[in-house]
Design a protein around this motif. Structure first.
Motif, PDB file in Angstrom:
ATOM      1  N   CYS A   1       0.811  -1.226   0.000  1.00 42.37           N
ATOM      2  CA  CYS A   1       0.000   0.000   0.000  1.00 42.37           C
ATOM      3  C   CYS A   1       0.843   1.274   0.000  1.00 42.37           C
ATOM      4  O   CYS A   1       0.701   2.122   0.893  1.00 42.37           O
ATOM      5  CB  CYS A   1      -0.945   0.021   1.192  1.00 42.37           C
ATOM      6  N   PRO A   2       1.732   1.484  -0.969  1.00 38.82           N
ATOM      7  CA  PRO A   2       2.521   2.715  -0.996  1.00 38.82           C
ATOM      8  C   PRO A   2       1.660   3.928  -1.317  1.00 38.82           C
ATOM      9  O   PRO A   2       0.699   3.847  -2.088  1.00 38.82           O
ATOM     10  CB  PRO A   2       3.535   2.447  -2.115  1.00 38.82           C
ATOM     11  N   ALA A   3       2.007   5.054  -0.721  1.00 41.78           N
ATOM     12  CA  ALA A   3       1.314   6.327  -0.972  1.00 41.78           C
ATOM     13  C   ALA A   3       2.366   7.432  -1.011  1.00 41.78           C
ATOM     14  O   ALA A   3       3.064   7.658  -0.021  1.00 41.78           O
ATOM     15  CB  ALA A   3       0.273   6.608   0.112  1.00 41.78           C
ATOM     16  N   ALA A   4       2.494   8.107  -2.149  1.00 44.65           N
ATOM     17  CA  ALA A   4       3.487   9.168  -2.317  1.00 44.65           C
ATOM     18  C   ALA A   4       2.927  10.496  -1.838  1.00 44.65           C
ATOM     19  O   ALA A   4       1.762  10.827  -2.094  1.00 44.65           O
ATOM     20  CB  ALA A   4       3.907   9.268  -3.781  1.00 44.65           C
ATOM     21  N   SER A   5       3.741  11.275  -1.146  1.00 44.67           N
ATOM     22  CA  SER A   5       3.310  12.587  -0.673  1.00 44.67           C
ATOM     23  C   SER A   5       3.153  13.543  -1.856  1.00 44.67           C
ATOM     24  O   SER A   5       3.870  13.430  -2.856  1.00 44.67           O
ATOM     25  CB  SER A   5       4.311  13.149   0.333  1.00 44.67           C
TER      26      SER A   5
ATOM     27  N   ILE B   1       7.309   8.634   0.889  1.00 44.00           N
ATOM     28  CA  ILE B   1       6.398   7.536   0.599  1.00 44.00           C
ATOM     29  C   ILE B   1       6.005   6.910   1.925  1.00 44.00           C
ATOM     30  O   ILE B   1       6.870   6.505   2.711  1.00 44.00           O
ATOM     31  CB  ILE B   1       7.037   6.468  -0.307  1.00 44.00           C
ATOM     32  N   ALA B   2       4.727   6.846   2.186  1.00 42.27           N
ATOM     33  CA  ALA B   2       4.204   6.135   3.349  1.00 42.27           C
ATOM     34  C   ALA B   2       3.686   4.780   2.885  1.00 42.27           C
ATOM     35  O   ALA B   2       3.182   4.654   1.772  1.00 42.27           O
ATOM     36  CB  ALA B   2       3.091   6.931   4.017  1.00 42.27           C
ATOM     37  N   TYR B   3       3.803   3.773   3.731  1.00 41.83           N
ATOM     38  CA  TYR B   3       3.313   2.455   3.346  1.00 41.83           C
ATOM     39  C   TYR B   3       3.018   1.622   4.584  1.00 41.83           C
ATOM     40  O   TYR B   3       3.490   1.906   5.684  1.00 41.83           O
ATOM     41  CB  TYR B   3       4.305   1.744   2.420  1.00 41.83           C
ATOM     42  N   ILE B   4       2.216   0.579   4.374  1.00 39.72           N
ATOM     43  CA  ILE B   4       1.881  -0.363   5.431  1.00 39.72           C
ATOM     44  C   ILE B   4       2.912  -1.487   5.429  1.00 39.72           C
ATOM     45  O   ILE B   4       3.318  -1.979   4.378  1.00 39.72           O
ATOM     46  CB  ILE B   4       0.474  -0.947   5.222  1.00 39.72           C
ATOM     47  N   SER B   5       3.360  -1.887   6.612  1.00 38.59           N
ATOM     48  CA  SER B   5       4.357  -2.960   6.699  1.00 38.59           C
ATOM     49  C   SER B   5       4.020  -3.890   7.855  1.00 38.59           C
ATOM     50  O   SER B   5       3.212  -3.568   8.735  1.00 38.59           O
ATOM     51  CB  SER B   5       5.763  -2.381   6.887  1.00 38.59           C
ATOM     52  N   SER B   6       4.651  -5.050   7.837  1.00 33.41           N
ATOM     53  CA  SER B   6       4.536  -5.997   8.942  1.00 33.41           C
ATOM     54  C   SER B   6       5.788  -6.856   8.958  1.00 33.41           C
ATOM     55  O   SER B   6       6.592  -6.826   8.025  1.00 33.41           O
ATOM     56  CB  SER B   6       3.286  -6.871   8.801  1.00 33.41           C
ATOM     57  N   GLU B   7       5.955  -7.626  10.011  1.00 37.42           N
ATOM     58  CA  GLU B   7       7.087  -8.534  10.091  1.00 37.42           C
ATOM     59  C   GLU B   7       6.910  -9.685   9.103  1.00 37.42           C
ATOM     60  O   GLU B   7       5.784 -10.107   8.810  1.00 37.42           O
ATOM     61  CB  GLU B   7       7.220  -9.097  11.512  1.00 37.42           C
ATOM     62  N   ASP B   8       8.003 -10.185   8.588  1.00 36.84           N
ATOM     63  CA  ASP B   8       7.971 -11.315   7.667  1.00 36.84           C
ATOM     64  C   ASP B   8       8.094 -12.605   8.468  1.00 36.84           C
ATOM     65  O   ASP B   8       9.136 -13.243   8.509  1.00 36.84           O
ATOM     66  CB  ASP B   8       9.109 -11.197   6.649  1.00 36.84           C
ATOM     67  N   ARG B   9       6.998 -12.968   9.125  1.00 35.93           N
ATOM     68  CA  ARG B   9       6.992 -14.163   9.978  1.00 35.93           C
ATOM     69  C   ARG B   9       5.856 -15.084   9.554  1.00 35.93           C
ATOM     70  O   ARG B   9       4.773 -14.631   9.168  1.00 35.93           O
ATOM     71  CB  ARG B   9       6.830 -13.775  11.447  1.00 35.93           C
ATOM     72  N   LEU B  10       6.093 -16.392   9.619  1.00 38.60           N
ATOM     73  CA  LEU B  10       5.123 -17.374   9.158  1.00 38.60           C
ATOM     74  C   LEU B  10       4.068 -17.612  10.242  1.00 38.60           C
ATOM     75  O   LEU B  10       4.121 -18.581  11.004  1.00 38.60           O
ATOM     76  CB  LEU B  10       5.831 -18.683   8.806  1.00 38.60           C
TER      77      LEU B  10
ATOM     78  N   ARG C   1       4.908   2.897   7.990  1.00 35.91           N
ATOM     79  CA  ARG C   1       6.300   3.305   7.856  1.00 35.91           C
ATOM     80  C   ARG C   1       6.414   4.464   6.882  1.00 35.91           C
ATOM     81  O   ARG C   1       5.517   4.722   6.074  1.00 35.91           O
ATOM     82  CB  ARG C   1       7.181   2.139   7.394  1.00 35.91           C
ATOM     83  N   LEU C   2       7.564   5.142   6.960  1.00 40.12           N
ATOM     84  CA  LEU C   2       7.819   6.316   6.127  1.00 40.12           C
ATOM     85  C   LEU C   2       9.237   6.225   5.584  1.00 40.12           C
ATOM     86  O   LEU C   2      10.164   5.827   6.295  1.00 40.12           O
ATOM     87  CB  LEU C   2       7.662   7.598   6.955  1.00 40.12           C
ATOM     88  N   MET C   3       9.411   6.587   4.310  1.00 39.05           N
ATOM     89  CA  MET C   3      10.740   6.624   3.714  1.00 39.05           C
ATOM     90  C   MET C   3      10.802   7.755   2.695  1.00 39.05           C
ATOM     91  O   MET C   3       9.775   8.282   2.255  1.00 39.05           O
ATOM     92  CB  MET C   3      11.076   5.289   3.033  1.00 39.05           C
TER      93      MET C   3
ATOM     94  N   ARG D   1      -3.551  -1.832  16.607  1.00 38.46           N
ATOM     95  CA  ARG D   1      -4.735  -1.874  15.759  1.00 38.46           C
ATOM     96  C   ARG D   1      -4.300  -2.225  14.339  1.00 38.46           C
ATOM     97  O   ARG D   1      -3.167  -1.979  13.957  1.00 38.46           O
ATOM     98  CB  ARG D   1      -5.461  -0.515  15.738  1.00 38.46           C
ATOM     99  N   ASP D   2      -5.221  -2.779  13.559  1.00 32.69           N
ATOM    100  CA  ASP D   2      -4.928  -3.033  12.156  1.00 32.69           C
ATOM    101  C   ASP D   2      -5.090  -1.751  11.358  1.00 32.69           C
ATOM    102  O   ASP D   2      -6.103  -1.050  11.478  1.00 32.69           O
ATOM    103  CB  ASP D   2      -5.868  -4.102  11.598  1.00 32.69           C
ATOM    104  N   LEU D   3      -4.089  -1.450  10.524  1.00 31.99           N
ATOM    105  CA  LEU D   3      -4.066  -0.217   9.745  1.00 31.99           C
ATOM    106  C   LEU D   3      -4.271  -0.522   8.266  1.00 31.99           C
ATOM    107  O   LEU D   3      -3.801  -1.539   7.759  1.00 31.99           O
ATOM    108  CB  LEU D   3      -2.729   0.508   9.926  1.00 31.99           C
ATOM    109  N   PHE D   4      -4.949   0.397   7.562  1.00 29.69           N
ATOM    110  CA  PHE D   4      -5.185   0.250   6.140  1.00 29.69           C
ATOM    111  C   PHE D   4      -5.103   1.619   5.463  1.00 29.69           C
ATOM    112  O   PHE D   4      -5.185   2.669   6.108  1.00 29.69           O
ATOM    113  CB  PHE D   4      -6.585  -0.332   5.861  1.00 29.69           C
ATOM    114  N   ALA D   5      -4.973   1.612   4.153  1.00 27.22           N
ATOM    115  CA  ALA D   5      -5.256   2.745   3.264  1.00 27.22           C
ATOM    116  C   ALA D   5      -4.585   4.058   3.662  1.00 27.22           C
ATOM    117  O   ALA D   5      -5.255   5.032   3.978  1.00 27.22           O
ATOM    118  CB  ALA D   5      -6.773   2.959   3.180  1.00 27.22           C
ATOM    119  N   PRO D   6      -3.253   4.151   3.643  1.00 19.43           N
ATOM    120  CA  PRO D   6      -2.621   5.449   3.911  1.00 19.43           C
ATOM    121  C   PRO D   6      -2.918   6.454   2.803  1.00 19.43           C
ATOM    122  O   PRO D   6      -2.934   6.102   1.620  1.00 19.43           O
ATOM    123  CB  PRO D   6      -1.122   5.100   3.955  1.00 19.43           C
ATOM    124  N   ALA D   7      -3.190   7.695   3.185  1.00 20.54           N
ATOM    125  CA  ALA D   7      -3.490   8.766   2.229  1.00 20.54           C
ATOM    126  C   ALA D   7      -2.981  10.087   2.802  1.00 20.54           C
ATOM    127  O   ALA D   7      -3.304  10.445   3.936  1.00 20.54           O
ATOM    128  CB  ALA D   7      -4.997   8.855   1.958  1.00 20.54           C
ATOM    129  N   TRP D   8      -2.203  10.806   2.012  1.00 24.97           N
ATOM    130  CA  TRP D   8      -1.581  12.049   2.489  1.00 24.97           C
ATOM    131  C   TRP D   8      -2.558  13.212   2.517  1.00 24.97           C
ATOM    132  O   TRP D   8      -3.526  13.253   1.752  1.00 24.97           O
ATOM    133  CB  TRP D   8      -0.418  12.415   1.574  1.00 24.97           C
TER     134      TRP D   8
END
Length: 228
Positions: free
Chosen positions: A99-103, A109-118, A127-129, A144-151
């Motif tokens: 879910c990348p979102a560019a400012s 770029i803001a985006y949703i992330s999680s750990e890479d665990r099975l 996250r922000l980069m 909480r569960d997060l969705f849909a980042p929008a600047w």
């Protein structure tokens, strides 16, 4: 039917007989351009999303393009691809990214992330980069569960959808990680596979346009000029 690969079926779809690819449609002519060697896959339970850079120079998307992707079906990274030239740039490494979102100013770029665990559910974070993938950092970590980042139109913060006590709300976090509730109770008690999620702005105005789904009605469009 003979199967010769690990990832050959999925829930609600059954046998996978085609792949999802990235296309660009020329509005004036209707012509199609397909991004070469790109399949949209991976990400686990996080939704996929596409986003243009503000200047139209590239498309941001999340996918797992590694050679061993079938062994890591829940993983995805964020890439940028330039239309027509096909130049591909990988922006994230390590954690699951979607879910990348560019400012609007093109810097972040803001985006949703999680750990890479099975495991069945990995807690998503925001996250922000920088636009080139540098200075990647955790922006928001709430239980909480997060969705849909929008600047917001001035690139001062990021709106996001989140569940709280079975209800969907919209929050706002600034670039320093300070968050607050922006709009309450825009969603009902259904899960993400039933509701429609998303936030967006209209014309840079000072009101928020979002989908809303009360428990007794199908999803609709709502406008929140002052958080209501």
């Amino acid at each position: 039917h003979y199967v010769d690969r690990l990832f050959y079926r999925s829930e609600w779809q059954g046998l996978i007989e085609h792949s999802n690819h990235l296309f660009v449609v020329e509005v004036a002519t209707g012509g199609l351009w397909q991004a070469p060697d790109i399949e949209l896959r991976g990400g686990g339970l996080l939704p996929a999303a596409l986003a243009w850079r503000p200047d139209g120079s590239a498309i941001l998307f999340a996918s797992n393009l590694d050679a061993d992707w079938q062994e890591h079906q829940g993983h995805s990274d964020i890439y940028a691809v330039e239309p027509h030239s096909g130049r591909l740039t990988r922006l994230t490494h390590g954690h699951v990214a979607a879910c990348p979102a560019a400012s609007p100013d093109g810097r972040w770029i803001a985006y949703i992330s999680s750990e890479d665990r099975l495991r069945f559910h990995n807690q998503p974070h925001l996250r922000l980069m920088r636009s080139d993938g540098s200075e990647d950092r955790l922006l928001l970590d709430i239980d909480r569960d997060l969705f849909a980042p929008a600047w917001d139109p001035q690139s001062r913060g990021v709106h996001f959808s989140y569940f709280d006590a079975g209800v969907d709300n919209i929050g706002l976090v600034d670039l320093e990680g300070r968050s607050q509730e922006a709009v309450a109770h825009v969603g009902g008690t259904a899960g993400p596979n039933i509701n429609i999620f998303g936030t967006d702005y209209a014309g840079g105005s000072d009101f928020l346009v979002t989908t809303t789904s009360p428990p007794g009605r199908p999803p609709q469009i709502g406008i929140a000029p002052n958080g209501e």
